[in-house]
Design a protein around this motif. Structure first.
Motif, PDB file in Angstrom:
ATOM      1  N   PRO A 188     -36.783  29.099  -2.323  1.00 35.76           N
ATOM      2  CA  PRO A 188     -35.346  29.085  -1.826  1.00 35.76           C
ATOM      3  C   PRO A 188     -35.278  27.907  -0.652  1.00 35.76           C
ATOM      4  O   PRO A 188     -36.133  28.013   0.222  1.00 35.76           O
ATOM      5  N   TRP A 189     -34.554  27.174  -0.549  1.00 27.66           N
ATOM      6  CA  TRP A 189     -34.682  25.979   0.180  1.00 27.66           C
ATOM      7  C   TRP A 189     -33.579  26.141   1.327  1.00 27.66           C
ATOM      8  O   TRP A 189     -33.884  26.170   2.489  1.00 27.66           O
ATOM      9  N   LYS A 190     -32.255  25.876   0.908  1.00 26.27           N
ATOM     10  CA  LYS A 190     -31.426  25.935   2.055  1.00 26.27           C
ATOM     11  C   LYS A 190     -30.007  26.622   1.517  1.00 26.27           C
ATOM     12  O   LYS A 190     -29.828  26.755   0.343  1.00 26.27           O
ATOM     13  N   THR A 191     -29.161  26.991   2.194  1.00 29.93           N
ATOM     14  CA  THR A 191     -28.410  27.967   2.119  1.00 29.93           C
ATOM     15  C   THR A 191     -26.916  27.331   2.903  1.00 29.93           C
ATOM     16  O   THR A 191     -26.998  26.728   4.042  1.00 29.93           O
ATOM     17  N   ASN A 192     -25.718  27.532   2.412  1.00 31.69           N
ATOM     18  CA  ASN A 192     -24.698  26.969   2.896  1.00 31.69           C
ATOM     19  C   ASN A 192     -23.577  28.367   3.045  1.00 31.69           C
ATOM     20  O   ASN A 192     -22.735  28.465   2.151  1.00 31.69           O
ATOM     21  N   PRO A 193     -23.779  29.419   3.921  1.00 32.30           N
ATOM     22  CA  PRO A 193     -23.178  30.526   3.851  1.00 32.30           C
ATOM     23  C   PRO A 193     -21.711  30.201   4.113  1.00 32.30           C
ATOM     24  O   PRO A 193     -21.159  29.527   4.933  1.00 32.30           O
ATOM     25  N   VAL A 194     -21.044  30.613   3.072  1.00 30.28           N
ATOM     26  CA  VAL A 194     -19.499  30.474   2.739  1.00 30.28           C
ATOM     27  C   VAL A 194     -18.719  31.400   3.701  1.00 30.28           C
ATOM     28  O   VAL A 194     -18.808  32.565   3.811  1.00 30.28           O
ATOM     29  N   MET A 195     -17.794  30.509   4.509  1.00 34.48           N
ATOM     30  CA  MET A 195     -16.834  31.117   5.451  1.00 34.48           C
ATOM     31  C   MET A 195     -15.542  30.582   5.039  1.00 34.48           C
ATOM     32  O   MET A 195     -15.274  29.721   4.250  1.00 34.48           O
ATOM     33  N   ILE A 196     -14.666  30.969   6.190  1.00 34.53           N
ATOM     34  CA  ILE A 196     -13.283  30.478   6.219  1.00 34.53           C
ATOM     35  C   ILE A 196     -12.849  29.490   7.135  1.00 34.53           C
ATOM     36  O   ILE A 196     -13.056  29.536   8.260  1.00 34.53           O
ATOM     37  N   PHE A 197     -12.663  28.212   6.622  1.00 33.48           N
ATOM     38  CA  PHE A 197     -12.122  27.246   7.598  1.00 33.48           C
ATOM     39  C   PHE A 197     -10.799  27.093   7.778  1.00 33.48           C
ATOM     40  O   PHE A 197     -10.018  27.286   6.898  1.00 33.48           O
ATOM     41  N   TYR A 198     -10.146  27.188   8.941  1.00 38.36           N
ATOM     42  CA  TYR A 198      -8.910  27.032   9.006  1.00 38.36           C
ATOM     43  C   TYR A 198      -8.405  25.863   9.721  1.00 38.36           C
ATOM     44  O   TYR A 198      -9.238  25.234  10.875  1.00 38.36           O
ATOM     45  N   ASN A 199      -7.260  25.170   9.547  1.00 39.11           N
ATOM     46  CA  ASN A 199      -6.693  24.000  10.295  1.00 39.11           C
ATOM     47  C   ASN A 199      -5.841  24.233  11.445  1.00 39.11           C
ATOM     48  O   ASN A 199      -4.751  25.094  11.406  1.00 39.11           O
ATOM     49  N   LYS A 200      -6.496  24.060  12.449  1.00 43.39           N
ATOM     50  CA  LYS A 200      -5.615  24.589  13.886  1.00 43.39           C
ATOM     51  C   LYS A 200      -4.412  23.842  14.056  1.00 43.39           C
ATOM     52  O   LYS A 200      -3.298  24.558  14.543  1.00 43.39           O
ATOM     53  N   LYS A 201      -4.147  22.676  13.545  1.00 46.03           N
ATOM     54  CA  LYS A 201      -2.774  22.220  13.501  1.00 46.03           C
ATOM     55  C   LYS A 201      -1.779  22.873  12.941  1.00 46.03           C
ATOM     56  O   LYS A 201      -0.471  23.028  13.520  1.00 46.03           O
ATOM     57  N   ILE A 202      -2.074  23.248  11.581  1.00 44.63           N
ATOM     58  CA  ILE A 202      -1.337  24.062  10.848  1.00 44.63           C
ATOM     59  C   ILE A 202      -0.939  25.418  11.395  1.00 44.63           C
ATOM     60  O   ILE A 202       0.119  25.928  11.537  1.00 44.63           O
ATOM     61  N   ASN A 205      -5.294  17.263  -7.198  1.00 48.42           N
ATOM     62  CA  ASN A 205      -5.914  16.131  -7.269  1.00 48.42           C
ATOM     63  C   ASN A 205      -6.564  15.734  -6.126  1.00 48.42           C
ATOM     64  O   ASN A 205      -5.698  14.830  -5.510  1.00 48.42           O
ATOM     65  N   GLY A 206      -7.361  16.067  -5.412  1.00 51.96           N
ATOM     66  CA  GLY A 206      -7.998  15.676  -4.073  1.00 51.96           C
ATOM     67  C   GLY A 206      -8.522  16.831  -3.283  1.00 51.96           C
ATOM     68  O   GLY A 206      -8.731  17.945  -3.930  1.00 51.96           O
ATOM     69  N   ASP A 207      -8.471  16.767  -2.062  1.00 45.81           N
ATOM     70  CA  ASP A 207      -8.826  17.985  -1.298  1.00 45.81           C
ATOM     71  C   ASP A 207      -7.752  18.392  -0.497  1.00 45.81           C
ATOM     72  O   ASP A 207      -7.000  17.849   0.478  1.00 45.81           O
ATOM     73  N   SER A 208      -7.263  19.657  -0.914  1.00 44.77           N
ATOM     74  CA  SER A 208      -6.013  20.351  -0.470  1.00 44.77           C
ATOM     75  C   SER A 208      -6.065  20.477   0.978  1.00 44.77           C
ATOM     76  O   SER A 208      -5.157  20.407   1.677  1.00 44.77           O
ATOM     77  N   PHE A 209      -7.416  20.770   1.611  1.00 48.00           N
ATOM     78  CA  PHE A 209      -7.650  21.234   2.889  1.00 48.00           C
ATOM     79  C   PHE A 209      -7.473  19.926   3.685  1.00 48.00           C
ATOM     80  O   PHE A 209      -6.744  20.017   4.986  1.00 48.00           O
ATOM     81  N   ALA A 210      -8.132  18.913   3.477  1.00 50.25           N
ATOM     82  CA  ALA A 210      -8.094  17.342   3.693  1.00 50.25           C
ATOM     83  C   ALA A 210      -6.554  17.238   4.058  1.00 50.25           C
ATOM     84  O   ALA A 210      -6.046  16.400   5.070  1.00 50.25           O
ATOM     85  N   ASP A 211      -5.901  17.252   2.959  1.00 51.65           N
ATOM     86  CA  ASP A 211      -4.462  16.795   2.928  1.00 51.65           C
ATOM     87  C   ASP A 211      -3.532  17.318   3.433  1.00 51.65           C
ATOM     88  O   ASP A 211      -2.320  17.225   3.465  1.00 51.65           O
ATOM     89  N   GLY A 212      -3.889  18.622   4.101  1.00 51.72           N
ATOM     90  CA  GLY A 212      -2.933  19.546   4.956  1.00 51.72           C
ATOM     91  C   GLY A 212      -2.067  20.359   3.827  1.00 51.72           C
ATOM     92  O   GLY A 212      -0.983  21.007   4.177  1.00 51.72           O
ATOM     93  N   VAL A 213      -2.250  20.164   2.424  1.00 52.95           N
ATOM     94  CA  VAL A 213      -1.489  21.129   1.526  1.00 52.95           C
ATOM     95  C   VAL A 213      -1.776  22.611   1.763  1.00 52.95           C
ATOM     96  O   VAL A 213      -0.927  23.573   1.716  1.00 52.95           O
ATOM     97  N   ALA A 214      -3.240  22.913   2.003  1.00 51.91           N
ATOM     98  CA  ALA A 214      -3.582  24.258   2.421  1.00 51.91           C
ATOM     99  C   ALA A 214      -4.086  24.515   3.833  1.00 51.91           C
ATOM    100  O   ALA A 214      -4.826  23.627   4.213  1.00 51.91           O
ATOM    101  N   ALA A 215      -3.738  25.582   4.414  1.00 44.43           N
ATOM    102  CA  ALA A 215      -4.004  25.813   5.739  1.00 44.43           C
ATOM    103  C   ALA A 215      -5.504  26.275   5.681  1.00 44.43           C
ATOM    104  O   ALA A 215      -6.219  26.266   7.267  1.00 44.43           O
ATOM    105  N   MET A 216      -6.133  26.597   4.785  1.00 40.94           N
ATOM    106  CA  MET A 216      -7.290  27.365   5.051  1.00 40.94           C
ATOM    107  C   MET A 216      -8.228  27.047   3.959  1.00 40.94           C
ATOM    108  O   MET A 216      -7.762  26.615   2.696  1.00 40.94           O
ATOM    109  N   SER A 217      -9.754  27.010   3.857  1.00 38.00           N
ATOM    110  CA  SER A 217     -10.430  26.491   2.907  1.00 38.00           C
ATOM    111  C   SER A 217     -11.697  27.625   2.774  1.00 38.00           C
ATOM    112  O   SER A 217     -11.990  27.897   3.838  1.00 38.00           O
ATOM    113  N   ILE A 218     -12.414  27.669   1.709  1.00 37.26           N
ATOM    114  CA  ILE A 218     -13.602  28.486   1.740  1.00 37.26           C
ATOM    115  C   ILE A 218     -14.624  27.374   1.637  1.00 37.26           C
ATOM    116  O   ILE A 218     -14.855  27.051   0.468  1.00 37.26           O
ATOM    117  N   VAL A 219     -15.501  27.576   2.674  1.00 41.75           N
ATOM    118  CA  VAL A 219     -16.483  26.177   2.713  1.00 41.75           C
ATOM    119  C   VAL A 219     -17.724  26.656   3.148  1.00 41.75           C
ATOM    120  O   VAL A 219     -17.925  27.717   4.073  1.00 41.75           O
TER     121      VAL A 219
END
Lengths: 327, 432
Positions: free
Chosen positions: B152-166, B265-279
């Protein structure tokens, strides 16, 4: 003066008199019997075999061997293993076929591909023939159009799919133009429209290639036939039906076969355009399911069974098409 | 007759060529007993994201300087649709490197069944090393035969990112957004979409790949169930109350068009199409300069709290592969690359959490300097892994198909879909 008697049978088999003395030339069988065994096996020009061998080897390695292996795999329990790892690969009869056909997703995928072919193949044949005929006549910007139709074919699917997603998603250009007539849910997530949308996409993407085949075939249709038809008072439509269509019949056979074969191998479009065969497997193709089973889940035996069924299906469809054409 | 003879001759020649080429390309298995104690050059693969490449190159250079007789050659994992396909194919071809620092735990049962992995327990003190480094979490990575085929090497605990501007545009607090419970999350999502601040509240990939459910379903199921795995004691357990709540929550989001159903087709969070992302924490580097983000734990029905909830680990581990001829060197390098110092480098270069005990305390200086990572580190010790069972990928594909049908596209009732899916997965668990 006596003349050598040549039996009708010898004559039929190519027996003839010697040009020098008029005596009967040795028959082909007699000549064959006098040859050494390497010549008998390899022919009089063995170097020809050398020239043909690379392609024969290519066919054997790339097509024949995998096909035979996949048939073998489909009748055995088989998993891919590291070198030197011995696992039993028992004969399981039709078990893999039963597993494949009892999976609703596999059955759905075969139904989907049938829907795809019913839409794609006739559309491909008709559109490519009509467009090739148009591009073959003296129209303005002919070279531009010839190039333009070919562009989607040579453009990477990933890029073209991006354009179609933009056109056909819920807020896409197509739905905006259609307004209230747009389907809800939208095309690519609609259980009724997902597969027809993919069929349209593939038709459009591959049209350039098939137009090219027809353009080549059209060059071989004698101009005199059109002139005669014209003199006889045949309209353009009549000329198309009575001269062009029969004149490119062999190309039509080729186009149909290629459209069936490439259509049956559908993978990229459902993988990218509808998120891996969505909605709810309504655009999944047998090759997509085969990839999931064989590569992702390491069940190459069941995947091989799906592949063999697909090959049989394509051969049956192509056979029916050939029979219909012959009639 | 002659034509037939010639055809047969041609066929035989082709078969001979196939046989010769197959014979020439046949790879001989490595003798495990000899390889176990062998030292010498080895090769490794690491992930192809820029930060991990930097980490890998740095580590390899340091090792090679100190161990000129046991040179390590590092390279990015060859590109394909997924790393798992590349690794699977290279196992069959016998061309895989000694160590791969991108081994997905879900694929370990398959690689193991292929005979492609080396049990690390073969090395003296290996099990203890793994357990000491990762603590109780190590148990999740044991195979059913009781051995470790992955470190077991590394973990990326999944959480909710949100776009403050949106969020600000929608009139929602950007410092303490109401996203803790399902009802709060749904209300916030409705506000975002109604205000047209973004087209969708959240946009997890709606595609059918087997691993997509790790993010939308599994992270929330882990939180709701207190860290339960999909399968416990050889039985699918996700159709319980916790699973039903999570599925109903997502079904509401999709039904009300608060989550996107179409391939994007792309990154919906980076493009501002979605306000939140699971990352996971990898997103901090990815969205740097692109999105002004905030982070909260995944919601639960009764409310989530940072550092108090479970989530999906999204771990990537290191495995040793069967073609490795110098396994003693590989094991030494594996320990070297997962030492406290190397893990610190991994954290500072990639922002990903080493799967070791007390990350927050061990690397306190890093977290003081980079408070953005603290939230993820607080979750790192309560991550839930995919179950280590045979047919793991097939099980997840079956789950995904059922999830797509009922939750995303609403074509079957959620409740029965989960129970039917659990029954189907029970059969797959028993399948030999």
């Amino acid at each position: 003066m006596t003349t050598a008697q040549i039996s009708p049978d010898d004559s039929r088999r190519g027996g003839h008199t010697s040009p020098l003395d008029g005596s009967p030339a040795p028959s082909r069988d007699a000549r064959r019997n006098h040859r050494s065994w390497p010549e008998r096996v390899l022919g009089r020009h063995p170097v020809g075999i050398l020239f043909g061998l690379p392609y024969a080897v290519f066919i054997a390695i790339i097509f024949a061997y995998p096909l035979v292996l996949s048939v073998y795999m489909s009748f055995h329990r088989y998993i891919f293993t590291a070198p030197g790892v011995g696992v039993p690969r028992p004969w399981v009869g039709l078990d893999n076929y039963r597993t494949a056909l009892s999976d609703p997703l596999v059955r759905q995928a075969f139904l989907n591909i049938l829907i795809f072919l019913v839409i794609n193949v006739p559309l491909t044949v008709v559109l490519s023939l009509v467009l090739a005929t148009a591009l073959n006549s003296a129209i303005p910007l002919r070279s531009f159009f010839r190039g333009a139709y070919y562009v989607p074919y040579v453009t990477a699917s990933v890029a073209v799919v991006g354009v179609w997603l933009f056109l056909f998603n819920t807020d896409g250009l197509v739905n905006r133009l259609l307004g209230s007539l747009a389907p809800n849910p939208s095309w690519l997530i609609n259980v009724h429209w997902a597969m027809p949308s993919i069929a349209l996409f593939v038709t459009w993407k591959q049209l350039g290639f098939f137009i090219l085949l027809y353009l080549a075939a059209l060059q071989a249709v004698p101009k005199e036939l059109y002139e005669s038809a014209s003199v006889d008072g045949a309209s353009k439509w009549r000329q198309f039906r009575s001269v062009t269509v029969p004149g490119v019949r062999h190309a039509t056979t080729l186009v149909t076969l290629l459209a069936i074969v490439t259509g049956a191998n559908l993978f990229t479009e459902p993988y990218l355009l509808t998120g891996g065969g969505g909605p709810d497997g309504k655009s999944a193709s047998p090759v997509l399911v085969l990839y999931q089973q064989g590569i992702e889940q390491n069940h190459p035996d069941v995947a091989a069974a799906i592949g063999v069924l697909l090959v049989i299906g394509v051969l049956v469809i192509a056979g029916i098409q050939q029979l219909l054409e012959r009639d | 007759m002659r034509a037939a003879t010639r055809t047969i001759a041609g066929g035989l020649a082709a078969l001979l060529a196939v046989g010769l080429s197959a014979g020439c390309s046949r790879v001989h298995a490595v003798d495990a007993a000899t390889a176990k104690d062998a030292h010498g050059p080895i090769s490794i693969w690491y992930s192809n994201n820029a930060q991990e490449v930097q980490w890998g190159k740095q580590l390899v250079a340091q090792w090679n300087q100190a161990h000129p007789q046991e040179k390590v050659t590092g390279q990015e994992i060859p590109a394909n649709k997924s790393s798992e396909e590349v690794i699977g194919a290279s196992i069959v071809a016998g061309s895989e490197p000694c160590l791969i620092y991108n081994t997905s735990p879900a694929s370990v049962p398959t690689f193991q069944a292929q005979g492609g992995l080396v049990a690390l327990d073969d090395f003296p003190g290996a099990a203890q090393y793994i357990q000491t480094r990762s603590g109780d979490q190590a148990a999740q990575y044991k195979s059913p035969d009781g051995k470790y085929y992955q470190l077991p090497w590394k973990t990326n605990p999944v959480m909710i990112f949100y776009n403050k501007k949106i969020f600000a545009k929608a009139g929602i607090s950007t410092t303490n957004p109401p996203l803790s419970t399902y009802s709060q999350f749904l209300d916030t999502a409705k506000k975002i979409v109604a205000s047209k601040a973004a087209k969708y509240a959240i946009y997890p990939a709606p595609s059918s790949e087997f691993y997509q459910s790790w993010y939308d379903f599994y992270s929330m199921y882990a939180a709701e169930s207190g860290g339960s795995q999909l399968i416990t004691a050889d039985k699918a357990v996700f159709a319980d109350q916790a699973g039903q709540s999570v599925a109903q929550f997502w079904a509401s989001l999709y039904r009300q068009n608060l989550a996107g159903k179409e391939a994007y087709n792309g990154d919906s969070f980076a493009d501002g199409v979605a306000a939140m992302s699971i990352v996971g924490p990898w997103a901090i580097a990815s969205y740097k300069g692109k999105v002004d983000w905030g982070v909260v734990p995944v919601p639960t029905s009764s409310g989530s709290k940072v550092g108090d909830d479970h989530t999906f680990s999204d771990a990537k581990n290191v495995a040793m592969y069967a073609s490795c001829k110098n396994r003693a060197t590989a094991w030494d390098f594996l320990k070297y690359s997962t030492s406290e110092q190397a893990d610190g480098t991994l954290l500072s270069v990639t922002g990903q959490m080493p799967l070791r005990q007390d990350v927050l305390g061990t690397y306190a200086a890093f977290f003081t300097k980079n408070p953005g990572f603290k939230t993820f580190a607080a979750e790192a010790n309560r991550t839930t892994e995919v179950p280590n069972v045979p047919n793991s990928v097939e099980i997840w594909q079956s789950f995904r198909n059922s999830w797509s049908r009922s939750v995303i596209f609403g074509r079957s009732p959620v409740t029965t879909s989960l129970t039917d899916s659990a029954a189907a997965i029970d059969k797959l668990i028993r399948k030999k």
